[in-house]
Design a protein around this motif. Sequence first.
Motif, PDB file in Angstrom:
ATOM      1  N   TYR A  92      -3.857   2.353  10.147  1.00 27.66           N
ATOM      2  CA  TYR A  92      -2.886   0.625  11.101  1.00 27.66           C
ATOM      3  C   TYR A  92      -1.485   1.640  11.916  1.00 27.66           C
ATOM      4  O   TYR A  92      -1.028   2.793  11.236  1.00 27.66           O
ATOM      5  N   GLY A  93      -0.792   1.115  13.026  1.00 29.74           N
ATOM      6  CA  GLY A  93      -0.436   1.066  13.436  1.00 29.74           C
ATOM      7  C   GLY A  93       1.443   0.832  12.522  1.00 29.74           C
ATOM      8  O   GLY A  93       1.418  -0.259  12.217  1.00 29.74           O
ATOM      9  N   LEU A  94       1.693   1.992  12.934  1.00 23.17           N
ATOM     10  CA  LEU A  94       3.398   2.448  13.022  1.00 23.17           C
ATOM     11  C   LEU A  94       4.240   2.492  14.185  1.00 23.17           C
ATOM     12  O   LEU A  94       3.869   2.102  14.721  1.00 23.17           O
ATOM     13  N   GLU A  95       5.839   1.958  13.945  1.00 25.50           N
ATOM     14  CA  GLU A  95       6.509   2.225  15.197  1.00 25.50           C
ATOM     15  C   GLU A  95       6.686   3.356  15.161  1.00 25.50           C
ATOM     16  O   GLU A  95       6.698   3.506  16.568  1.00 25.50           O
ATOM     17  N   TYR A  96       6.457   4.023  14.572  1.00 26.79           N
ATOM     18  CA  TYR A  96       6.226   6.034  14.615  1.00 26.79           C
ATOM     19  C   TYR A  96       4.929   6.609  15.094  1.00 26.79           C
ATOM     20  O   TYR A  96       4.970   7.807  14.843  1.00 26.79           O
ATOM     21  N   GLY A  97       3.932   5.814  15.294  1.00 26.46           N
ATOM     22  CA  GLY A  97       2.692   5.740  15.305  1.00 26.46           C
ATOM     23  C   GLY A  97       1.920   5.924  13.573  1.00 26.46           C
ATOM     24  O   GLY A  97       1.681   4.496  14.153  1.00 26.46           O
ATOM     25  N   THR A  98       0.840   6.581  13.549  1.00 28.44           N
ATOM     26  CA  THR A  98      -0.299   5.757  12.426  1.00 28.44           C
ATOM     27  C   THR A  98      -0.821   6.575  11.485  1.00 28.44           C
ATOM     28  O   THR A  98       0.087   6.895  10.684  1.00 28.44           O
ATOM     29  N   ASP A  99      -0.603   5.231  10.467  1.00 30.70           N
ATOM     30  CA  ASP A  99      -1.236   5.643   8.732  1.00 30.70           C
ATOM     31  C   ASP A  99      -2.510   5.463   8.407  1.00 30.70           C
ATOM     32  O   ASP A  99      -2.967   4.273   8.553  1.00 30.70           O
ATOM     33  N   ARG A 100      -2.130   5.239   7.097  1.00 31.93           N
ATOM     34  CA  ARG A 100      -3.456   4.935   5.933  1.00 31.93           C
ATOM     35  C   ARG A 100      -3.598   4.564   5.147  1.00 31.93           C
ATOM     36  O   ARG A 100      -2.587   5.607   4.223  1.00 31.93           O
ATOM     37  N   ILE A 101      -3.639   3.475   4.555  1.00 29.96           N
ATOM     38  CA  ILE A 101      -3.877   3.034   3.327  1.00 29.96           C
ATOM     39  C   ILE A 101      -5.543   2.837   2.583  1.00 29.96           C
ATOM     40  O   ILE A 101      -6.485   2.533   3.156  1.00 29.96           O
ATOM     41  N   GLU A 102      -5.595   3.303   1.012  1.00 29.68           N
ATOM     42  CA  GLU A 102      -6.963   3.349   0.644  1.00 29.68           C
ATOM     43  C   GLU A 102      -7.206   2.857  -0.819  1.00 29.68           C
ATOM     44  O   GLU A 102      -6.038   2.620  -1.089  1.00 29.68           O
ATOM     45  N   ILE A 103      -7.773   2.069  -1.369  1.00 27.16           N
ATOM     46  CA  ILE A 103      -7.775   1.686  -2.490  1.00 27.16           C
ATOM     47  C   ILE A 103      -9.848   1.906  -2.570  1.00 27.16           C
ATOM     48  O   ILE A 103     -10.137   2.282  -2.424  1.00 27.16           O
ATOM     49  N   GLN A 104      -9.790   1.402  -4.142  1.00 27.65           N
ATOM     50  CA  GLN A 104     -10.686   2.032  -4.248  1.00 27.65           C
ATOM     51  C   GLN A 104     -11.962   1.193  -4.222  1.00 27.65           C
ATOM     52  O   GLN A 104     -11.386   0.151  -4.108  1.00 27.65           O
ATOM     53  N   ALA A 105     -13.330   1.625  -4.466  1.00 25.63           N
ATOM     54  CA  ALA A 105     -13.920   0.683  -3.828  1.00 25.63           C
ATOM     55  C   ALA A 105     -14.401  -0.232  -5.321  1.00 25.63           C
ATOM     56  O   ALA A 105     -14.124  -1.371  -4.987  1.00 25.63           O
ATOM     57  N   ASP A 106     -14.054   0.072  -6.257  1.00 27.23           N
ATOM     58  CA  ASP A 106     -14.744  -1.072  -7.379  1.00 27.23           C
ATOM     59  C   ASP A 106     -13.335  -1.292  -8.001  1.00 27.23           C
ATOM     60  O   ASP A 106     -12.766  -2.709  -9.118  1.00 27.23           O
ATOM     61  N   ALA A 107     -11.811  -1.815  -7.227  1.00 25.48           N
ATOM     62  CA  ALA A 107     -10.947  -2.377  -7.757  1.00 25.48           C
ATOM     63  C   ALA A 107     -10.531  -3.629  -8.229  1.00 25.48           C
ATOM     64  O   ALA A 107      -9.650  -3.684  -8.688  1.00 25.48           O
ATOM     65  N   ILE A 108     -11.167  -4.251  -7.148  1.00 26.81           N
ATOM     66  CA  ILE A 108     -10.801  -5.554  -6.891  1.00 26.81           C
ATOM     67  C   ILE A 108     -12.653  -6.209  -6.408  1.00 26.81           C
ATOM     68  O   ILE A 108     -13.607  -6.015  -6.295  1.00 26.81           O
ATOM     69  N   GLU A 109     -12.525  -7.821  -8.132  1.00 25.04           N
ATOM     70  CA  GLU A 109     -14.075  -8.656  -7.665  1.00 25.04           C
ATOM     71  C   GLU A 109     -13.568  -9.263  -6.620  1.00 25.04           C
ATOM     72  O   GLU A 109     -12.211  -9.697  -6.032  1.00 25.04           O
ATOM     73  N   ARG A 110     -15.016  -9.497  -5.340  1.00 20.68           N
ATOM     74  CA  ARG A 110     -14.648 -10.782  -4.892  1.00 20.68           C
ATOM     75  C   ARG A 110     -13.697 -11.998  -4.916  1.00 20.68           C
ATOM     76  O   ARG A 110     -14.730 -12.194  -6.269  1.00 20.68           O
ATOM     77  N   GLY A 111     -12.902 -12.741  -4.428  1.00 21.32           N
ATOM     78  CA  GLY A 111     -12.299 -13.754  -4.486  1.00 21.32           C
ATOM     79  C   GLY A 111     -11.460 -13.727  -5.937  1.00 21.32           C
ATOM     80  O   GLY A 111     -10.313 -14.611  -5.865  1.00 21.32           O
ATOM     81  N   GLN A 112     -11.719 -12.234  -6.347  1.00 20.15           N
ATOM     82  CA  GLN A 112      -9.510 -12.254  -7.256  1.00 20.15           C
ATOM     83  C   GLN A 112      -8.634 -12.797  -6.647  1.00 20.15           C
ATOM     84  O   GLN A 112      -8.266 -11.807  -5.339  1.00 20.15           O
ATOM     85  N   ARG A 113      -7.406 -13.275  -6.871  1.00 28.18           N
ATOM     86  CA  ARG A 113      -6.346 -13.363  -6.509  1.00 28.18           C
ATOM     87  C   ARG A 113      -5.451 -12.118  -6.291  1.00 28.18           C
ATOM     88  O   ARG A 113      -4.505 -11.947  -7.428  1.00 28.18           O
ATOM     89  N   VAL A 114      -4.837 -11.808  -5.538  1.00 28.75           N
ATOM     90  CA  VAL A 114      -4.113 -10.222  -5.569  1.00 28.75           C
ATOM     91  C   VAL A 114      -2.503 -10.301  -5.019  1.00 28.75           C
ATOM     92  O   VAL A 114      -2.940 -10.786  -3.578  1.00 28.75           O
ATOM     93  N   VAL A 115      -1.825 -10.250  -5.204  1.00 25.82           N
ATOM     94  CA  VAL A 115      -0.607 -10.435  -4.532  1.00 25.82           C
ATOM     95  C   VAL A 115      -0.060  -8.760  -4.551  1.00 25.82           C
ATOM     96  O   VAL A 115       0.333  -8.063  -5.793  1.00 25.82           O
ATOM     97  N   VAL A 116       0.479  -8.632  -2.973  1.00 21.38           N
ATOM     98  CA  VAL A 116       1.040  -6.517  -2.566  1.00 21.38           C
ATOM     99  C   VAL A 116       2.089  -6.809  -2.906  1.00 21.38           C
ATOM    100  O   VAL A 116       3.084  -7.466  -2.914  1.00 21.38           O
ATOM    101  N   VAL A 117       2.587  -5.400  -3.665  1.00 22.45           N
ATOM    102  CA  VAL A 117       3.738  -5.588  -4.133  1.00 22.45           C
ATOM    103  C   VAL A 117       4.166  -4.365  -3.791  1.00 22.45           C
ATOM    104  O   VAL A 117       3.849  -3.966  -4.082  1.00 22.45           O
ATOM    105  N   ASP A 118       5.770  -4.219  -3.251  1.00 23.08           N
ATOM    106  CA  ASP A 118       6.340  -2.778  -2.438  1.00 23.08           C
ATOM    107  C   ASP A 118       7.727  -3.330  -2.712  1.00 23.08           C
ATOM    108  O   ASP A 118       8.170  -4.320  -3.817  1.00 23.08           O
TER     109      ASP A 118
END
Length: 171
Positions: A92-118
């Motif tokens: 993804y793009g940032l104001e100063y370049g690009t970055d990458r985030i990753e998640i484990q392929a088996d971390a969620i099941e399709r349809g699960q409700r996930v709230v993103v927190v920072d």
Amino acid sequence: MDLKDHIRSIPDFPKPGILFYDISTLLRHADAWQVAMGRMARAVRAHQPDLLAGIESRGFLVAAPLALKLGCGFVMLRKRGKLPGETIPLDYGLEYGTDRIEIQADAIERGQRVVVVDDLLATGGTMAAGIQLLRNIGAVVPAAATLIELTFLQGRSRLDVPCETLVSYDS
């Protein structure tokens, strides 16, 4: 309790012109930390999450205890190469370049409700990327949540979900 009384501002960190909002002072004050987690739990519970996804690294400090409080699971969104096993990336793009985030392929099941927190919502680029990555692997993302929002950077405008925040700074 005014949580701002427990968040330290550090000028010129990590570089000149940046005012850094340090949550370590909040984390080490037991009563303020309990109040913060209680308020976050009330706000996030309304979105009925199955999981919370914490964004590296300070997002882990908020998401993991919040998941325990809510009785739901916790998954990590991490920088490139930090997770074992098969991962799914998003560049993804940032104001100063690009970055990458990753998640484990088996971390969620399709349809699960996930709230993103920072810990903090600034320009919104990383939070928007986290939301997109989760959707790419089949999650339903009903909301995002942060302790702090820097409203003057208008990061919320990059999100297409509600964002729960406890404290905001206007400049």
